[in-house]
Design a protein around this motif. Structure first.
Motif, PDB file in Angstrom:
ATOM      1  N   LEU A 178      -4.064   4.021  18.710  1.00 33.91           N
ATOM      2  CA  LEU A 178      -4.944   3.009  18.127  1.00 33.91           C
ATOM      3  C   LEU A 178      -4.134   1.995  17.326  1.00 33.91           C
ATOM      4  N   MET A 179      -3.236   2.474  16.466  1.00 32.24           N
ATOM      5  CA  MET A 179      -2.416   1.568  15.656  1.00 32.24           C
ATOM      6  C   MET A 179      -1.516   0.712  16.542  1.00 32.24           C
ATOM      7  N   HIS A 180      -0.989   1.314  17.601  1.00 34.47           N
ATOM      8  CA  HIS A 180      -0.119   0.566  18.515  1.00 34.47           C
ATOM      9  C   HIS A 180      -0.882  -0.576  19.181  1.00 34.47           C
ATOM     10  N   ALA A 181      -2.121  -0.295  19.611  1.00 33.60           N
ATOM     11  CA  ALA A 181      -2.921  -1.308  20.293  1.00 33.60           C
ATOM     12  C   ALA A 181      -3.332  -2.432  19.348  1.00 33.60           C
ATOM     13  N   ILE A 182      -3.764  -2.075  18.143  1.00 28.80           N
ATOM     14  CA  ILE A 182      -4.295  -3.072  17.213  1.00 28.80           C
ATOM     15  C   ILE A 182      -3.187  -3.849  16.500  1.00 28.80           C
ATOM     16  N   ALA A 183      -2.017  -3.252  16.370  1.00 25.37           N
ATOM     17  CA  ALA A 183      -0.915  -3.923  15.672  1.00 25.37           C
ATOM     18  C   ALA A 183      -0.508  -5.220  16.350  1.00 25.37           C
ATOM     19  N   ARG A 184      -0.804  -5.360  17.643  1.00 25.43           N
ATOM     20  CA  ARG A 184      -0.401  -6.555  18.375  1.00 25.43           C
ATOM     21  C   ARG A 184      -1.373  -7.716  18.172  1.00 25.43           C
ATOM     22  N   GLU A 185      -2.519  -7.462  17.540  1.00 22.63           N
ATOM     23  CA  GLU A 185      -3.450  -8.540  17.225  1.00 22.63           C
ATOM     24  C   GLU A 185      -2.920  -9.356  16.054  1.00 22.63           C
ATOM     25  N   ASP A 186      -3.187 -10.635  16.074  1.00 22.41           N
ATOM     26  CA  ASP A 186      -2.661 -11.521  15.031  1.00 22.41           C
ATOM     27  C   ASP A 186      -3.807 -12.274  14.365  1.00 22.41           C
ATOM     28  N   PHE A 187      -4.338 -11.675  13.299  1.00 21.65           N
ATOM     29  CA  PHE A 187      -5.403 -12.299  12.514  1.00 21.65           C
ATOM     30  C   PHE A 187      -5.027 -12.221  11.037  1.00 21.65           C
ATOM     31  N   PRO A 188      -4.062 -13.032  10.582  1.00 16.99           N
ATOM     32  CA  PRO A 188      -3.567 -12.947   9.196  1.00 16.99           C
ATOM     33  C   PRO A 188      -4.641 -13.162   8.145  1.00 16.99           C
ATOM     34  N   LYS A 189      -5.649 -13.985   8.429  1.00 15.36           N
ATOM     35  CA  LYS A 189      -6.711 -14.196   7.445  1.00 15.36           C
ATOM     36  C   LYS A 189      -7.523 -12.922   7.231  1.00 15.36           C
ATOM     37  N   ASP A 190      -7.780 -12.190   8.323  1.00 12.50           N
ATOM     38  CA  ASP A 190      -8.470 -10.903   8.203  1.00 12.50           C
ATOM     39  C   ASP A 190      -7.638  -9.937   7.358  1.00 12.50           C
ATOM     40  N   ASP A 191      -6.330  -9.900   7.642  1.00 11.83           N
ATOM     41  CA  ASP A 191      -5.446  -8.984   6.915  1.00 11.83           C
ATOM     42  C   ASP A 191      -5.432  -9.309   5.428  1.00 11.83           C
ATOM     43  N   GLU A 192      -5.447 -10.584   5.081  1.00 13.18           N
ATOM     44  CA  GLU A 192      -5.431 -10.979   3.674  1.00 13.18           C
ATOM     45  C   GLU A 192      -6.728 -10.581   2.983  1.00 13.18           C
ATOM     46  N   ILE A 193      -7.854 -10.715   3.671  1.00  9.87           N
ATOM     47  CA  ILE A 193      -9.138 -10.315   3.089  1.00  9.87           C
ATOM     48  C   ILE A 193      -9.133  -8.818   2.782  1.00  9.87           C
ATOM     49  N   VAL A 194      -8.641  -8.011   3.714  1.00  9.28           N
ATOM     50  CA  VAL A 194      -8.607  -6.564   3.508  1.00  9.28           C
ATOM     51  C   VAL A 194      -7.595  -6.200   2.422  1.00  9.28           C
ATOM     52  N   LEU A 195      -6.468  -6.898   2.387  1.00  8.36           N
ATOM     53  CA  LEU A 195      -5.472  -6.628   1.344  1.00  8.36           C
ATOM     54  C   LEU A 195      -6.044  -6.906  -0.045  1.00  8.36           C
TER      55      LEU A 195
ATOM     56  N   LEU B  81      -9.136  -6.566  -0.904  1.00  9.15           N
ATOM     57  CA  LEU B  81     -10.026  -5.436  -1.184  1.00  9.15           C
ATOM     58  C   LEU B  81      -9.228  -4.204  -1.598  1.00  9.15           C
ATOM     59  N   ILE B  82      -8.086  -3.993  -0.940  1.00  9.91           N
ATOM     60  CA  ILE B  82      -7.239  -2.842  -1.265  1.00  9.91           C
ATOM     61  C   ILE B  82      -6.720  -2.949  -2.693  1.00  9.91           C
ATOM     62  N   ARG B  83      -6.339  -4.156  -3.113  1.00 11.09           N
ATOM     63  CA  ARG B  83      -5.821  -4.354  -4.473  1.00 11.09           C
ATOM     64  C   ARG B  83      -6.881  -4.062  -5.541  1.00 11.09           C
ATOM     65  N   ARG B  84      -8.144  -4.190  -5.168  1.00  9.68           N
ATOM     66  CA  ARG B  84      -9.231  -3.952  -6.116  1.00  9.68           C
ATOM     67  C   ARG B  84      -9.715  -2.502  -6.115  1.00  9.68           C
ATOM     68  N   MET B  85      -9.228  -1.706  -5.190  1.00 13.06           N
ATOM     69  CA  MET B  85      -9.697  -0.325  -5.081  1.00 13.06           C
ATOM     70  C   MET B  85      -9.279   0.489  -6.300  1.00 13.06           C
ATOM     71  N   LYS B  86     -10.215   1.266  -6.828  1.00 11.35           N
ATOM     72  CA  LYS B  86      -9.951   2.128  -7.985  1.00 11.35           C
ATOM     73  C   LYS B  86      -9.740   3.583  -7.567  1.00 11.35           C
ATOM     74  N   GLY B  87      -9.978   3.863  -6.306  1.00 14.55           N
ATOM     75  CA  GLY B  87      -9.848   5.223  -5.799  1.00 14.55           C
ATOM     76  C   GLY B  87     -10.130   5.249  -4.315  1.00 14.55           C
ATOM     77  N   PRO B  88     -10.410   6.433  -3.759  1.00 16.08           N
ATOM     78  CA  PRO B  88     -10.678   6.545  -2.320  1.00 16.08           C
ATOM     79  C   PRO B  88     -11.937   5.789  -1.907  1.00 16.08           C
ATOM     80  N   ALA B  89     -11.951   5.354  -0.664  1.00 17.74           N
ATOM     81  CA  ALA B  89     -13.122   4.684  -0.094  1.00 17.74           C
ATOM     82  C   ALA B  89     -13.131   4.928   1.407  1.00 17.74           C
ATOM     83  N   SER B  90     -14.303   4.929   1.984  1.00 18.68           N
ATOM     84  CA  SER B  90     -14.398   5.092   3.435  1.00 18.68           C
ATOM     85  C   SER B  90     -14.015   3.783   4.115  1.00 18.68           C
ATOM     86  N   ILE B  91     -13.540   3.909   5.349  1.00 19.83           N
ATOM     87  CA  ILE B  91     -13.233   2.708   6.120  1.00 19.83           C
ATOM     88  C   ILE B  91     -14.501   1.886   6.328  1.00 19.83           C
ATOM     89  N   ALA B  92     -15.633   2.559   6.510  1.00 21.93           N
ATOM     90  CA  ALA B  92     -16.903   1.857   6.678  1.00 21.93           C
ATOM     91  C   ALA B  92     -17.204   0.972   5.477  1.00 21.93           C
TER      92      ALA B  92
END
Length: 240
Positions: A164-181, A183-194
């Motif tokens: 899965l990681m191999h297949a998705i790693a080839r996608e290039d959507f930097p704006k999506d990655d920045e949005i998720v990053l 969210l990650i910086r704001r995380m205070k603990g564990p969270a579901s992917i959903a």
């Protein structure tokens, strides 16, 4: 059901513009392997995977699977197939060459020389005995550790996640990655992917961006299991 011309020409909202075109294809880096082989073979499943924008050749399906599993590990920096090449002296004083199936370069600077074998063939192949000889003769500069990897040393979940990681790693959507990053910086603990996907408001693209964040080492799984919407993740370097 008959479709009208207007319906047929309606843009597919599941596919983002621009539509991929072969004219935009960028050639990948050539294999860094020390040994190469013909891909036409009736006895094995040979092929090439593009890993880290580089062609990585495999002589068998087990090699491809094992390579993807090892590359998916968070402590792996990069991999080079069909290396290193070494020479060793047997009990009769005869010099023999040996080419390992893979070199794993780890984030801590260590190098692991790997040979892939089906579990059922390890004993009769004599590979462990060969490694016992090699480990006494190989230079520490060539490899810090020798490993015989079989399919019993990783789970179906490990392989699924690696592919899965191999297949998705080839996608290039930097704006999506920045949005998720963000969210990650704001995380205070564990969270579901959903939960991350929901907060990203990116739908399925948010799931893919989360998978890329795991592959890049920004997130880690809290359990050894399938990467899916119910999986729980936590920022890398965080206890929990």
């Amino acid at each position: 059901m008959t479709m009208t011309l207007k319906q047929y020409l309606k843009p597919n909202t599941a596919v983002r513009p621009p539509v991929p075109s072969p004219e935009w294809w960028t050639p990948t880096g050539r294999s860094r392997g020390k040994r190469h082989f013909k891909f036409a073979s009736k006895a094995s499943s040979r092929g090439v995977a593009i890993i880290d924008d580089t062609a990585v050749e495999s002589e068998a399906r087990a090699e491809r699977k094992g390579t993807l599993v090892l590359r998916a590990r968070p402590d792996t920096l990069r991999v080079v197939e069909q290396s290193p090449q070494v020479e060793y002296v047997d009990a009769n004083g005869v010099v023999h060459p040996h080419t390992f199936d893979l070199t794993v370069f780890r984030t801590d600077g260590k190098k692991i020389a790997v040979d892939f074998k089906p579990a059922a063939m390890v004993k009769r192949s004599g590979i462990r005995e060969l490694h016992a000889v090699l480990v006494r003769q190989i230079s520490p500069r060539t490899a810090d550790q020798l490993l015989v990897l079989t399919e019993r040393m990783y789970t179906r979940a490990d392989l699924y996640n690696a592919e899965l990681m191999h297949a998705i790693a080839r996608e290039d959507f930097p704006k999506d990655d920045e949005i998720v990053l963000k969210l990650i910086r704001r995380m205070k603990g564990p969270a579901s992917i959903a939960d991350l996907v929901s907060r990203s408001k990116l739908g399925g693209y948010g799931f893919n961006a989360t998978v890329r964040a795991i592959a890049a080492g920004h997130l880690r799984m809290t359990q050894r299991r399938l990467i899916d919407y119910s999986a729980v993740v936590i920022p890398a370097g965080t206890e929990g």
